[in-house]
Design a protein around this motif. Structure first.
Motif, short mmCIF file in Angstrom:
data_model
loop_
_atom_site.label_atom_id
_atom_site.label_comp_id
_atom_site.label_asym_id
_atom_site.label_seq_id
_atom_site.Cartn_x
_atom_site.Cartn_y
_atom_site.Cartn_z
N ALA A 12 23.63 41.54 44.45
CA ALA A 12 24.61 42.58 44.76
C ALA A 12 26.03 42.04 44.72
O ALA A 12 26.97 42.79 44.47
N HIS A 13 26.22 40.76 44.97
CA HIS A 13 27.55 40.17 45.02
C HIS A 13 27.66 39.02 44.03
O HIS A 13 26.69 38.30 43.79
N LEU A 14 28.84 38.84 43.48
CA LEU A 14 29.08 37.71 42.59
C LEU A 14 29.20 36.44 43.41
O LEU A 14 29.81 36.43 44.48
N ALA B 134 30.31 46.86 33.94
CA ALA B 134 31.16 47.47 34.97
C ALA B 134 31.41 46.49 36.11
O ALA B 134 32.48 46.52 36.72
N THR B 135 30.45 45.62 36.40
CA THR B 135 30.63 44.62 37.46
C THR B 135 31.77 43.67 37.09
O THR B 135 32.62 43.36 37.92
N ILE B 136 31.79 43.23 35.85
CA ILE B 136 32.84 42.31 35.38
C ILE B 136 34.18 43.03 35.35
O ILE B 136 35.20 42.50 35.81
N ARG B 137 34.19 44.24 34.83
CA ARG B 137 35.42 45.02 34.76
C ARG B 137 36.02 45.24 36.15
O ARG B 137 37.21 45.04 36.37
N ARG B 138 35.17 45.60 37.10
CA ARG B 138 35.61 45.83 38.48
C ARG B 138 36.14 44.54 39.11
O ARG B 138 37.16 44.53 39.78
N GLU B 139 35.44 43.44 38.88
CA GLU B 139 35.86 42.14 39.42
C GLU B 139 37.23 41.75 38.89
O GLU B 139 38.10 41.31 39.65
N HIS C 176 37.51 34.72 44.98
CA HIS C 176 36.46 34.50 45.98
C HIS C 176 37.01 34.67 47.40
O HIS C 176 36.37 35.30 48.24
N ARG C 177 38.20 34.14 47.65
CA ARG C 177 38.82 34.30 48.97
C ARG C 177 39.07 35.78 49.27
O ARG C 177 38.82 36.25 50.38
N GLN C 178 39.57 36.51 48.29
CA GLN C 178 39.84 37.93 48.50
C GLN C 178 38.55 38.69 48.79
O GLN C 178 38.52 39.57 49.65
N ALA C 179 37.49 38.36 48.09
CA ALA C 179 36.20 39.02 48.31
C ALA C 179 35.66 38.72 49.71
O ALA C 179 35.14 39.61 50.38
N GLN C 180 35.81 37.47 50.15
CA GLN C 180 35.36 37.11 51.49
C GLN C 180 36.18 37.84 52.55
O GLN C 180 35.63 38.31 53.55
N THR C 181 37.48 37.95 52.34
CA THR C 181 38.35 38.66 53.28
C THR C 181 37.96 40.13 53.36
O THR C 181 37.87 40.69 54.45
N ARG C 182 37.71 40.75 52.21
CA ARG C 182 37.28 42.15 52.21
C ARG C 182 35.95 42.31 52.91
O ARG C 182 35.74 43.28 53.64
N ALA C 183 35.03 41.37 52.74
CA ALA C 183 33.71 41.46 53.37
C ALA C 183 33.83 41.36 54.89
O ALA C 183 33.11 42.03 55.63
N GLN C 184 34.74 40.53 55.38
CA GLN C 184 34.93 40.37 56.82
C GLN C 184 35.50 41.64 57.44
O GLN C 184 35.20 41.97 58.57
N GLY C 185 36.31 42.36 56.69
CA GLY C 185 36.90 43.59 57.19
C GLY C 185 36.02 44.81 56.99
O GLY C 185 36.37 45.91 57.39
N SER C 186 34.88 44.61 56.37
CA SER C 186 33.96 45.71 56.09
C SER C 186 33.38 46.31 57.36
O SER C 186 33.17 45.61 58.35
N ARG C 187 33.09 47.58 57.32
CA ARG C 187 32.47 48.20 58.49
C ARG C 187 31.04 47.70 58.68
O ARG C 187 30.46 47.88 59.74
#
Length: 96
Positions: free
Chosen positions: A19-21, A51-56, A72-83
């Motif tokens: 599900a995640h890169l 679409a996964t690559i395009r979105r990334e 990768h840092r941005q993805a981790q930050t977004r995951a931490q702020g996820s509901r």
């Protein structure tokens, strides 16, 4: 296809959910993009949907283009702020 041998060896081993890169996949995206691969070809090499690559690339491109560490840092930050992120109270965290 002259460069196929390079990427058949270097394909990342994905142990986590598809599900995640992974960080390795993000590195491969940056490397393949830098040698001129288009998004569809990158998706094919990584066995991911285009679409996964395009979105990334759209989500994580900065002023200097796509950089795997920054992405990768941005993805981790977004995951931490996820509901859906796990919430640990400071007291529990301190006890651990």
């Amino acid at each position: 296809m002259a460069s196929t041998w390079l990427f058949s060896i270097a394909k990342p081993k994905v142990a986590m959910s598809r599900a995640h890169l992974s960080q390795e996949e993000r590195y491969m995206i940056e490397a393949l993009k830098s040698i001129g691969y288009n998004q569809a070809r990158i998706a094919e090499e990584l066995d991911r949907h285009p679409a996964t690559i395009r979105r990334e690339l759209k989500r994580n491109a900065g002023q200097r283009g796509y950089r795997h560490k920054q992405a990768h840092r941005q993805a981790q930050t977004r995951a931490q702020g996820s509901r859906n992120a796990k919430r640990i109270s400071p007291a529990t965290l301190k006890a651990v």
